[in-house]
Scaffold this active site. Structure first.
Site, PDB file in Angstrom:
ATOM      1  N   TYR A  23       0.793  -1.237   0.000  1.00 29.87           N
ATOM      2  CA  TYR A  23       0.000   0.000   0.000  1.00 29.87           C
ATOM      3  C   TYR A  23       0.825   1.287   0.000  1.00 29.87           C
ATOM      4  O   TYR A  23       0.257   2.370  -0.075  1.00 29.87           O
ATOM      5  CB  TYR A  23      -0.949  -0.010   1.208  1.00 29.87           C
ATOM      6  CG  TYR A  23      -1.944  -1.156   1.151  1.00 29.87           C
ATOM      7  CD1 TYR A  23      -2.875  -1.238   0.124  1.00 29.87           C
ATOM      8  CD2 TYR A  23      -1.939  -2.165   2.123  1.00 29.87           C
ATOM      9  CE1 TYR A  23      -3.776  -2.289   0.054  1.00 29.87           C
ATOM     10  CE2 TYR A  23      -2.841  -3.220   2.064  1.00 29.87           C
ATOM     11  CZ  TYR A  23      -3.758  -3.273   1.027  1.00 29.87           C
ATOM     12  OH  TYR A  23      -4.654  -4.316   0.951  1.00 29.87           O
ATOM     13  N   ASN A  75     -12.794   4.444  -1.466  1.00 26.91           N
ATOM     14  CA  ASN A  75     -11.993   3.227  -1.330  1.00 26.91           C
ATOM     15  C   ASN A  75     -12.649   2.419  -0.218  1.00 26.91           C
ATOM     16  O   ASN A  75     -12.462   2.715   0.960  1.00 26.91           O
ATOM     17  CB  ASN A  75     -10.541   3.541  -0.973  1.00 26.91           C
ATOM     18  CG  ASN A  75      -9.697   2.269  -0.925  1.00 26.91           C
ATOM     19  OD1 ASN A  75     -10.229   1.150  -0.891  1.00 26.91           O
ATOM     20  ND2 ASN A  75      -8.383   2.434  -0.914  1.00 26.91           N
ATOM     21  N   HIS A  81     -15.203  -6.262  -1.149  1.00 27.60           N
ATOM     22  CA  HIS A  81     -15.457  -7.655  -1.537  1.00 27.60           C
ATOM     23  C   HIS A  81     -16.577  -8.307  -0.737  1.00 27.60           C
ATOM     24  O   HIS A  81     -16.853  -9.483  -0.915  1.00 27.60           O
ATOM     25  CB  HIS A  81     -14.150  -8.454  -1.365  1.00 27.60           C
ATOM     26  CG  HIS A  81     -12.934  -7.685  -1.774  1.00 27.60           C
ATOM     27  ND1 HIS A  81     -12.701  -7.330  -3.078  1.00 27.60           N
ATOM     28  CD2 HIS A  81     -11.913  -7.135  -1.047  1.00 27.60           C
ATOM     29  CE1 HIS A  81     -11.578  -6.622  -3.141  1.00 27.60           C
ATOM     30  NE2 HIS A  81     -11.082  -6.484  -1.927  1.00 27.60           N
ATOM     31  N   ASP A  88     -25.770  -0.878  -1.465  1.00 31.21           N
ATOM     32  CA  ASP A  88     -27.161  -0.406  -1.460  1.00 31.21           C
ATOM     33  C   ASP A  88     -27.246   1.063  -1.047  1.00 31.21           C
ATOM     34  O   ASP A  88     -28.080   1.812  -1.560  1.00 31.21           O
ATOM     35  CB  ASP A  88     -28.004  -1.254  -0.505  1.00 31.21           C
ATOM     36  CG  ASP A  88     -28.340  -2.625  -1.088  1.00 31.21           C
ATOM     37  OD1 ASP A  88     -28.172  -2.817  -2.304  1.00 31.21           O
ATOM     38  OD2 ASP A  88     -28.758  -3.511  -0.317  1.00 31.21           O
ATOM     39  N   HIS A 101      -8.604   2.044  -5.545  1.00 33.26           N
ATOM     40  CA  HIS A 101      -7.793   1.154  -4.716  1.00 33.26           C
ATOM     41  C   HIS A 101      -6.334   1.506  -4.931  1.00 33.26           C
ATOM     42  O   HIS A 101      -5.920   1.789  -6.065  1.00 33.26           O
ATOM     43  CB  HIS A 101      -8.009  -0.311  -5.093  1.00 33.26           C
ATOM     44  CG  HIS A 101      -9.431  -0.746  -4.956  1.00 33.26           C
ATOM     45  ND1 HIS A 101      -9.991  -1.032  -3.740  1.00 33.26           N
ATOM     46  CD2 HIS A 101     -10.417  -0.890  -5.877  1.00 33.26           C
ATOM     47  CE1 HIS A 101     -11.262  -1.355  -3.921  1.00 33.26           C
ATOM     48  NE2 HIS A 101     -11.548  -1.262  -5.207  1.00 33.26           N
ATOM     49  N   LEU A 102      -5.589   1.457  -3.841  1.00 32.33           N
ATOM     50  CA  LEU A 102      -4.140   1.686  -3.951  1.00 32.33           C
ATOM     51  C   LEU A 102      -3.477   0.543  -4.711  1.00 32.33           C
ATOM     52  O   LEU A 102      -2.644   0.755  -5.596  1.00 32.33           O
ATOM     53  CB  LEU A 102      -3.533   1.786  -2.547  1.00 32.33           C
ATOM     54  CG  LEU A 102      -3.991   2.994  -1.726  1.00 32.33           C
ATOM     55  CD1 LEU A 102      -4.198   2.614  -0.271  1.00 32.33           C
ATOM     56  CD2 LEU A 102      -2.994   4.115  -1.848  1.00 32.33           C
ATOM     57  N   SER A 103      -3.844  -0.687  -4.339  1.00 30.54           N
ATOM     58  CA  SER A 103      -3.205  -1.859  -4.938  1.00 30.54           C
ATOM     59  C   SER A 103      -3.995  -2.290  -6.175  1.00 30.54           C
ATOM     60  O   SER A 103      -5.155  -1.894  -6.346  1.00 30.54           O
ATOM     61  CB  SER A 103      -3.162  -2.997  -3.926  1.00 30.54           C
ATOM     62  OG  SER A 103      -4.477  -3.416  -3.599  1.00 30.54           O
ATOM     63  N   ARG A 112     -10.102 -10.939  -4.010  1.00 31.61           N
ATOM     64  CA  ARG A 112     -10.096  -9.475  -4.232  1.00 31.61           C
ATOM     65  C   ARG A 112     -10.547  -9.107  -5.644  1.00 31.61           C
ATOM     66  O   ARG A 112     -10.713  -7.931  -5.970  1.00 31.61           O
ATOM     67  CB  ARG A 112      -8.700  -8.905  -3.972  1.00 31.61           C
ATOM     68  CG  ARG A 112      -8.292  -8.976  -2.526  1.00 31.61           C
ATOM     69  CD  ARG A 112      -6.995  -8.244  -2.262  1.00 31.61           C
ATOM     70  NE  ARG A 112      -6.358  -8.789  -1.090  1.00 31.61           N
ATOM     71  CZ  ARG A 112      -6.641  -8.432   0.173  1.00 31.61           C
ATOM     72  NH1 ARG A 112      -7.499  -7.490   0.406  1.00 31.61           N
ATOM     73  NH2 ARG A 112      -6.029  -9.017   1.186  1.00 31.61           N
TER      74      ARG A 112
HETATM   75  C1  DQA Z   1      -7.703  -1.896  -0.997  1.00 31.84           C
HETATM   76  C2  DQA Z   1      -7.756  -3.330  -1.558  1.00 31.84           C
HETATM   77  C3  DQA Z   1      -8.656  -4.209  -0.708  1.00 31.84           C
HETATM   78  O1  DQA Z   1      -8.666  -5.529  -1.225  1.00 31.84           O
HETATM   79  C4  DQA Z   1      -8.132  -4.270   0.713  1.00 31.84           C
HETATM   80  O2  DQA Z   1      -9.002  -5.037   1.523  1.00 31.84           O
HETATM   81  C5  DQA Z   1      -7.911  -2.910   1.297  1.00 31.84           C
HETATM   82  C6  DQA Z   1      -7.298  -1.884   0.456  1.00 31.84           C
HETATM   83  C7  DQA Z   1      -6.700  -1.024  -1.775  1.00 31.84           C
HETATM   84  O3  DQA Z   1      -6.775   0.200  -1.637  1.00 31.84           O
HETATM   85  O4  DQA Z   1      -5.825  -1.546  -2.467  1.00 31.84           O
HETATM   86  O5  DQA Z   1      -8.162  -2.664   2.464  1.00 31.84           O
HETATM   87  O6  DQA Z   1      -8.984  -1.307  -1.132  1.00 31.84           O
END
Ligand code: DQA
Length: 146
Positions: A23, A75, A81, A88, A101-103, A112
């Site tokens: 991250y 985010n 997931h 909703d 998402h960062l990743s 994921r």
């Molecule tokens: C995340 C990716 C998700 O799978 C993970 O549970 C996170 C961070 C991301 O920013 O990459 O908490 O949302």
């Protein structure tokens, strides 16, 4: 000028020390500061919020109506997931949102790969570290003009 809510879900308050190899080294405070500066430069107003609790995130989404936000940059963290209820909530308020998402969630564990948000988001940005948020801010004007 648009009013943007940046909403971060669980464990993102630990950025900086949480799995930095996945991250990055920046804290959430660092990221919020940088993106707020960018948003202001582009003429937007920005409010940054984070919660580890699903019900609080849902309430923050509900409040966007009264606070007249134009768009949400979300985010959802691990709730990406799992959370039908947060999905909703977004459908209930009918305010456009960008999922970030960062990743790169697609080159990690299989669980994921599924998001409860991507099919209802204006777009999804993932895998660029903190730049994912910057790219989202940069796309706001274009999304709202359409
Ligand atoms: C995340 C990716 C998700 O799978 C993970 O549970 C996170 C961070 C991301 O920013 O990459 O908490 O949302």
């Amino acid at each position: 000028m648009s009013k943007i809510l940046i909403l971060n879900g669980p464990n993102l308050n630990l950025l900086g020390t949480r799995e930095p190899e996945v991250y990055g080294a920046s804290t959430l405070q660092d990221i919020n500061k940088e993106i707020s500066l960018l948003a202001t430069t582009l003429g937007h107003e920005v409010v940054c919020k984070q919660s580890n609790a699903e019900h609080e995130l849902i309430e923050m989404v509900h409040e966007t109506i009264e606070s007249s936000f134009d768009i949400i940059i979300l985010n959802p963290g691990g709730y990406t997931h799992t959370s039908i209820s947060l999905r909703d909530a977004l459908l209930s308020v009918d305010i456009p949102f960008i999922e970030v998402h960062l990743s790169n969630v697609h080159n990690r564990e299989n669980f994921r790969k599924h998001s409860y948000f991507s099919d209802i988001a204006k777009g999804t940005i993932c895998g660029f570290g903190k730049q994912s948020y910057e790219l989202a801010i940069q796309s706001v004007e274009n999304i709202l003009r359409k």
